[in-house]
Scaffold this active site. Structure first.
Site, short mmCIF file in Angstrom:
data_model
loop_
_atom_site.label_atom_id
_atom_site.label_comp_id
_atom_site.label_asym_id
_atom_site.label_seq_id
_atom_site.Cartn_x
_atom_site.Cartn_y
_atom_site.Cartn_z
N GLN A 213 0.66 -1.74 -0.15
CA GLN A 213 -0.02 -0.04 0.14
C GLN A 213 0.60 1.42 0.26
O GLN A 213 -0.28 2.40 -0.32
CB GLN A 213 -0.85 0.02 1.20
CG GLN A 213 -1.87 -1.06 1.39
CD GLN A 213 -2.67 -1.32 0.24
OE1 GLN A 213 -2.94 0.38 -0.42
NE2 GLN A 213 -4.19 -1.74 -0.40
N LYS A 236 -1.33 -2.64 -7.70
CA LYS A 236 -1.90 -1.23 -7.07
C LYS A 236 -0.78 -0.39 -7.30
O LYS A 236 -1.10 0.89 -6.88
CB LYS A 236 -1.30 -1.51 -5.40
CG LYS A 236 -2.27 -3.10 -4.74
CD LYS A 236 -2.03 -3.29 -3.49
CE LYS A 236 -2.84 -4.28 -3.27
NZ LYS A 236 -4.33 -4.34 -2.56
N CYS A 374 -8.75 -8.78 4.33
CA CYS A 374 -7.62 -10.06 4.68
C CYS A 374 -7.02 -9.12 5.98
O CYS A 374 -5.36 -9.27 5.82
CB CYS A 374 -7.06 -9.95 3.41
SG CYS A 374 -7.87 -9.80 2.10
N1 C6P Z 1 -4.71 -5.29 -0.63
C1 C6P Z 1 -6.62 -4.96 -0.42
O1 C6P Z 1 -8.45 -4.75 -0.49
P1 C6P Z 1 -1.36 -9.36 -3.17
O2 C6P Z 1 -2.95 -9.92 -3.41
O3 C6P Z 1 -0.36 -10.40 -3.66
O4 C6P Z 1 -1.65 -8.28 -4.84
O5 C6P Z 1 -1.66 -8.13 -2.12
C2 C6P Z 1 -1.92 -8.33 -1.05
C3 C6P Z 1 -1.82 -8.07 0.33
C4 C6P Z 1 -0.14 -7.57 1.09
N2 C6P Z 1 0.66 -6.12 2.10
C5 C6P Z 1 -0.83 -5.73 1.24
C6 C6P Z 1 -0.83 -4.16 3.21
C7 C6P Z 1 -2.95 -5.02 1.63
O6 C6P Z 1 -3.45 -4.56 1.02
C8 C6P Z 1 -2.38 -6.96 0.60
C9 C6P Z 1 -3.83 -6.52 -0.65
C10 C6P Z 1 -5.96 -5.50 -1.10
O7 C6P Z 1 -6.64 -3.89 1.45
C11 C6P Z 1 -6.51 -7.75 -1.64
S1 C6P Z 1 -6.82 -8.12 -0.37
#
Ligand code: C6P
Length: 416
Positions: A213, A236, A374
């Protein structure tokens, strides 16, 4: 040397920026899309879409294998993307940039290979925080079938700040790694990761930073932070899905064994023994996401046209405005009021389930996320089943925040 940082920066103009993102012109439920779920994934500028299209239309070939024109072209583009990432986060060397599927895979890679490198002994401890995404909790639990690793959890205050005194008191001779999130996807807290790294390093402990993030909101310099590992996801940060980055200091990446075996990651193979490629190849088994890496490189080019600090300031102004406006709504409570916050607002409204909020405002074309994001331990910490979450990017506007507020007032009226 790839120059991703143009001398003259593009002037910030939100309307012009919006026109770079074709999806922002679409209608949802016959209303203009108001996309406020940027923490889940960001939208893509035309130039990223064009880069993917160009690659698949004209340049597609497998990399690191062929001695023919297209294979060399694709290899060159893939490795150029790695150089762009290196410059983007200011790594010391491009070989410290490992392409993976995303932040989740990067953390799994580190957990699994550190475990196999015999860095962990039974009873060792990994310190995480109460505001971690599941991606920075579950991988550490998964390795405990090989080694009994204990997770120690840094508590958070009611406002959503990390308790640094508690953190300091947790460090002991069993601590092998600190793994913390830079910006919480649920609370928006910007953690003092430089300070955390300093504290851990003063005790000789390496630190992994989950930057999923932070990279979209802040300029990150891994050398300045002195992070030992830093992970993020391409999708992201205005790039494609299925591509992400593990940055690791050479000394750690060298000592870690490969994560997966297969083509590309080897030097020699016999039925008895395999020797492995140098970094970064050792960690990139099989055909990688070539288009994804090229798309991520294009997203980095897009971002680097702007003064990143200017984008952050604009997002801060959206955060301030949205916070003020949302708090005008009777019965609305913001979860996460840390001193340093990014443009992510989780909230609940008395007597209304977040799912109802999300579903009703969707009828007006407004996209927010609802649920546990999550981060179930955060929900447990605040004793909530779920929250609604609006997360803003630099292409959002105050008018869109006004629409969100109007939508929420409509929800309240329905439930009155
Ligand atoms: N958060 C959210 O809606 P991936 O899925 O591997 O691209 O990212 C995982 C992930 C890891 N750390 C943080 C702090 C995150 O926010 C996320 C992904 C999304 O908040 C999808 S759950």
């Amino acid at each position: 040397m790839i120059n991703t940082i143009p001398e003259v920066k593009r002037k910030f103009n939100v309307e012009e920026i919006r026109s770079d993102f074709p999806i922002l012109k679409r209608l949802v439920n016959e209303k203009p899309l108001v996309y406020l779920d940027n923490a889940a994934t960001s939208q893509k500028p035309q130039q990223v879409i064009d880069a993917l299209n160009q690659y698949y239309t004209f340049d597609n070939a497998n990399i690191h294998r062929g001695l023919y024109f297209l294979s060399e072209l694709a290899t060159d583009q893939y490795e150029t993307a790695r150089l762009k990432v290196k410059e983007f986060i200011n790594a010391l060397s491009a070989s410290e940039i490992i392409f993976v599927r995303g932040a989740t895979e990067a953390i799994n890679l580190v957990a699994s290979t550190l475990c196999r490198a015999r860095i962990f002994k039974n009873g060792d401890e990994v310190i995480i925080s109460h505001m971690e995404h599941h991606a920075n909790i579950v991988p550490w639990q998964l390795i405990s079938d090989r080694k009994q690793i204990n997770l120690k959890v840094i508590p958070i205050t009611d406002d959503g700040d990390l308790d640094l005194d508690a953190f300091k008191s947790m460090i002991n001779e069993k601590t092998k790694l600190v793994s913390v999130v830079h910006i919480s996807n649920t609370l928006g807290t910007i953690n003092p990761v430089k300070k955390i790294i300093e504290i851990a390093h003063s005790c000789g402990i390496p630190v992994l930073i989950d930057g999923a993030q932070s990279v979209p909101h802040l300029k990150v310099d891994v050398q300045e932070l002195d992070a030992d590992f830093f992970v993020f996801s391409g999708h992201k940060v205005f790039g494609p899905t299925g591509i992400g980055v593990l940055y690791g200091k050479t000394e750690y990446l060298e000592m870690m064994p490969p994560y997966q075996g297969g083509g590309s990651m080897i030097r020699t193979v016999t039925f008895e023994k395999t020797t492995f490629d140098d970094l970064p190849g050792k960690f990139e088994a099989g055909t990688p996401n070539i288009a994804g890496a090229i798309g991520l490189g294009s997203a980095i080019d897009y971002l680097c046209q702007f003064d990143r600090n200017g984008l952050t300031l604009y997002e801060d102004s959206l955060l301030k405005y949205a916070t003020e406006q949302l708090l005008q709504i009777d019965g609305l409570r913001i979860i996460g009021n840390a001193k340093e916050k990014a443009s992510v607002i989780s909230f609940v409204i008395d007597g209304i389930h977040p799912y109802d909020i999300g579903t009703i405002i969707d009828t007006d074309g407004i996209a927010i996320r609802t649920g546990h994001h999550c981060t179930q331990p955060i929900m447990q910490r605040y004793n909530l089943p779920a929250t609604a979450r609006a997360s803003f990017s630099f292409y959002n506007t105050k008018e869109e925040i006004d629409k969100l507020v109007k939508g929420l007032l409509k929800v309240k009226k329905i439930f009155a």
